[in-house]
Design a protein around this motif. Structure first.
Motif, short mmCIF file in Angstrom:
data_model
loop_
_atom_site.label_atom_id
_atom_site.label_comp_id
_atom_site.label_asym_id
_atom_site.label_seq_id
_atom_site.Cartn_x
_atom_site.Cartn_y
_atom_site.Cartn_z
N ALA A 95 -0.11 -6.53 6.99
CA ALA A 95 0.49 -5.80 8.12
C ALA A 95 -0.51 -4.82 8.73
N ASP A 96 -1.27 -4.13 7.88
CA ASP A 96 -2.28 -3.20 8.38
C ASP A 96 -3.38 -3.94 9.14
N LEU A 97 -3.79 -5.08 8.60
CA LEU A 97 -4.82 -5.87 9.25
C LEU A 97 -4.36 -6.36 10.62
N ARG A 98 -3.13 -6.86 10.69
CA ARG A 98 -2.59 -7.33 11.97
C ARG A 98 -2.48 -6.17 12.96
#
Length: 65
Positions: free
Chosen positions: A15-18
């Motif tokens: 989620a952080d990467l997206r």
């Protein structure tokens, strides 16, 4: 007490990467699409394909079959 060392894992989740990618996307430059010009087979020189690779590719179905 165990000497087992856990594998290194990323500190950020998917989620952080997206989220990071979505935030950065407006800053990425999209190059102008350039259509590839077909090249006549007679102009292609010096390309060799091992027989096993050629058989492998020949045995593959077309995309979407």
């Amino acid at each position: 007490m165990s000497n087992h060392i856990a594998p290194h894992e990323s500190e950020t989740g998917l989620a952080d990467l997206r989220s990071d990618c979505a935030r950065m996307a407006p800053h990425w430059v999209v190059p102008t699409k350039i259509a590839a010009t077909p090249v006549a087979p007679s102009l292609i020189h010096g390309v060799t394909v091992p027989p096993a690779s050629a058989r492998l590719i020949d045995a593959m179905s077309e995309y979407g079959d």
